[in-house]
Design an enzyme around this catalytic site. Structure first.
Site, short mmCIF file in Angstrom:
data_model
loop_
_atom_site.label_atom_id
_atom_site.label_comp_id
_atom_site.label_asym_id
_atom_site.label_seq_id
_atom_site.Cartn_x
_atom_site.Cartn_y
_atom_site.Cartn_z
N HIS A 65 0.72 13.82 7.83
CA HIS A 65 1.34 12.67 7.11
C HIS A 65 1.88 13.32 5.74
O HIS A 65 2.42 12.78 4.59
CB HIS A 65 0.17 11.75 6.31
CG HIS A 65 0.79 10.41 6.25
ND1 HIS A 65 1.40 9.67 7.14
CD2 HIS A 65 0.80 9.92 4.96
CE1 HIS A 65 1.93 8.49 6.49
NE2 HIS A 65 1.66 8.76 5.31
N ASP A 132 -4.33 4.50 0.68
CA ASP A 132 -3.89 3.29 1.19
C ASP A 132 -3.59 3.25 2.67
O ASP A 132 -3.68 2.08 3.03
CB ASP A 132 -2.64 3.13 0.40
CG ASP A 132 -2.92 2.82 -1.11
OD1 ASP A 132 -3.66 2.19 -1.70
OD2 ASP A 132 -2.02 3.06 -1.95
N GLU A 248 -4.06 -1.60 -8.25
CA GLU A 248 -2.90 -1.03 -8.02
C GLU A 248 -1.72 -1.73 -8.76
O GLU A 248 -2.05 -2.95 -9.27
CB GLU A 248 -2.44 -0.54 -6.77
CG GLU A 248 -3.53 0.62 -6.01
CD GLU A 248 -3.06 0.98 -4.61
OE1 GLU A 248 -3.51 1.77 -4.22
OE2 GLU A 248 -1.83 0.65 -4.40
#
Length: 482
Positions: A65, A132, A248
């Site tokens: 990622h 997340d 957030e």
């Protein structure tokens, strides 16, 4: 490099797969790819390199990622970590502990967080700190830090680890913890893969609630937005103050999706976006099992001062649905062919004292005036005291409160424009004297890395000399390998 074997492949398919990542910007071809059937296979690979006349570099690859080639190894060997999964016989995630001493999970470095979550939920448990997105590997996020809206309260993922198994750059297998071989333990956490490959991590678990109250609260004014975020995470206040389980924030601009909001409200929201240019969204979550716990949300809202009246939106979902929310977006993007495209991301930490300057110079200026309104932009506060200075990870300035800001762009045809915008953002910070740090960053020169690590550089370098003296590991970070 070593001779190809059953596990060590040099065919074009394996090479191609190992030379790309989520960023789709950097492509570096390894000489070979190892598909290990045991931790010993990886150990042998490192040991041979360390002891040979001409050593080769080695990169551990999880779900890649990364966005700037951090898991690549030009002319070296890439280790396809998820290959271990096939040989673990279900031992990749083992849950232990009890109520009095606490619960934990021993997890293979190649395991994905979504699988850890699913395994622990069967026991009514869950890790306490998250990213997340749940599809990176445990070894991957622990090599960086692992942050999200849980971090202000629970610390990053690296501060919720009790023990590690690590293969060092000398091919040594070491079990380390704060009590045993602590130097290696602290080096590896946030160490960008420079000191060892994580093959097992012991992760702290806590009780998992069943349901989630998930709110988005809209603001037209940045100062009210940031003040209210800081109020929510502040440990001072009335004795009955309710802290969110997750906090957030993000920007809502004229190309932002409105899926979360009721159909009946979308025209009003669009009107406000057109009026103000940017709306600022606080996203808060409370986990609950019963109706009384669910009421905490209303109490939490009482402490907030500056949101737009009538623009508080709520969803009620399961704990798993909330934590795995980004996966739904992934499915949609994959259908549209918009997942495997360039992602010129920029993630930075900004001191609290300069976040308003950052809003004026970046959000209101660079983004709005140049029409970069399709970006997903995250902005939320973190607390310095929740991080452990002994670890390799670097955060911003000396202030207790600092902000994470993420520019999560994707571009099918013109990623350079977004990359140039990101360079302008960094240049703005330099010109304005904002002491920022990149997270998941990439630097072009050793000098830039030295600036990045600041007061930690000497320790970082000494640890490299001790644990990976031939600079074999994780060459794609370009800290010691150019």
């Amino acid at each position: 490099p070593p001779e190809p074997t059953d596990n060590l492949r040099t065919d074009p398919g394996a090479i191609k797969l190992a030379s790309i990542d989520y960023g789709h910007i950097i492509k570096e071809k390894p000489f070979a790819v190892l598909y290990p059937s045991s931790v010993d296979d990886i150990r042998t690979l490192i040991y041979l390199s360390y002891n040979s006349l001409f050593s080769y570099t080695i990169a551990a690859k999880g779900q890649v990622h990364s966005t700037w080639g951090q898991a690549q190894a030009n002319d070296g060997v890439v280790v396809q970590m998820n290959s271990l999964n096939r040989f673990r016989n279900g031992t990749g995630i083992l849950i232990s502990g009890d109520r009095s001493l606490g619960f934990y999970a021993d997890v293979g470095g190649e395991q994905m967080w979504i699988d850890v979550l699913n395994a622990t939920l069967t026991r009514g448990l869950s890790p306490v700190s998250w990213t997340d997105y749940l599809y990176p590997t445990v070894g991957g996020t622990l090599s960086n830090a692992g942050i999200s809206g849980h971090t202000y309260q629970k610390g990053p993922q690296i501060t919720n680890v009790l023990e590690l198994d690590v293969l060092t750059g000398k091919g040594e297998f070491v079990t380390c913890s704060p009590q045993k071989d602590s130097e290696l333990f602290y080096a590896v956490l946030g160490g960008l893969g420079q000191f060892g490959i994580i093959t097992r991590a012991r992760i702290v678990l806590g009780p998992a609630k069943k349901r989630v109250k998930w709110l988005r609260i809209l603001y037209s004014d940045f100062s009210s937005f940031s003040t209210d975020q800081e109020t929510l995470i502040s440990t001072t206040g009335p004795s009955d103050k309710v802290m969110p389980d997750f906090l957030e924030g993000h920007l809502l601009m004229n190309q932002s999706p409105l899926d979360f909001y009721p159909q009946s409200q979308r025209r009003k929201i669009t009107f406000l976006v057109n009026q103000y240019g940017i709306l600022y969204i606080i996203e808060v979550v409370t986990y609950y099992d019963n109706k009384n716990e669910a009421k905490k949300v209303k109490q939490m809202l009482k402490s907030l001062k500056g949101f737009l009246p009538g623009f508080v939106f709520e969803k009620d979902v399961t704990y798993l649905q909330f934590l795995n929310r980004v996966h739904d977006q992934e499915i949609e993007l994959r259908k549209k062919g918009l997942w495997d495209i360039p992602h010129p991301w920029l993630n930075i930490f900004i001191p609290k004292s300069r976040i308003t300057d950052f809003d004026n110079g970046v959000f209101r200026n660079i983004l709005l005036k140049r029409n970069f309104t399709s970006s997903t932009v995250l902005v939320y506060p973190l607390l310095r005291s929740k991080w452990d200075e002994r670890m390799s990870a670097v955060i911003a300035a000396e202030e207790e409160v600092f902000y994470f800001v993420g520019f999560l762009d994707a571009s099918a045809d013109n990623w350079e424009a977004f990359d140039n915008k990101n360079k302008d953002i960094l240049q703005f910070c330099v010109n304005a004297g904002i002491k920022f740090k990149q997270y998941l960053g990439h630097h072009a020169t050793k000098e830039e890395w030295i600036i990045h690590f600041g007061s930690k550089w000497n320790t970082f370098q000494q640890r490299k000399t001790r644990f990976d003296p031939r600079m074999i590991l994780s060459p794609g970070q370009r800290i010691f390998n150019y």
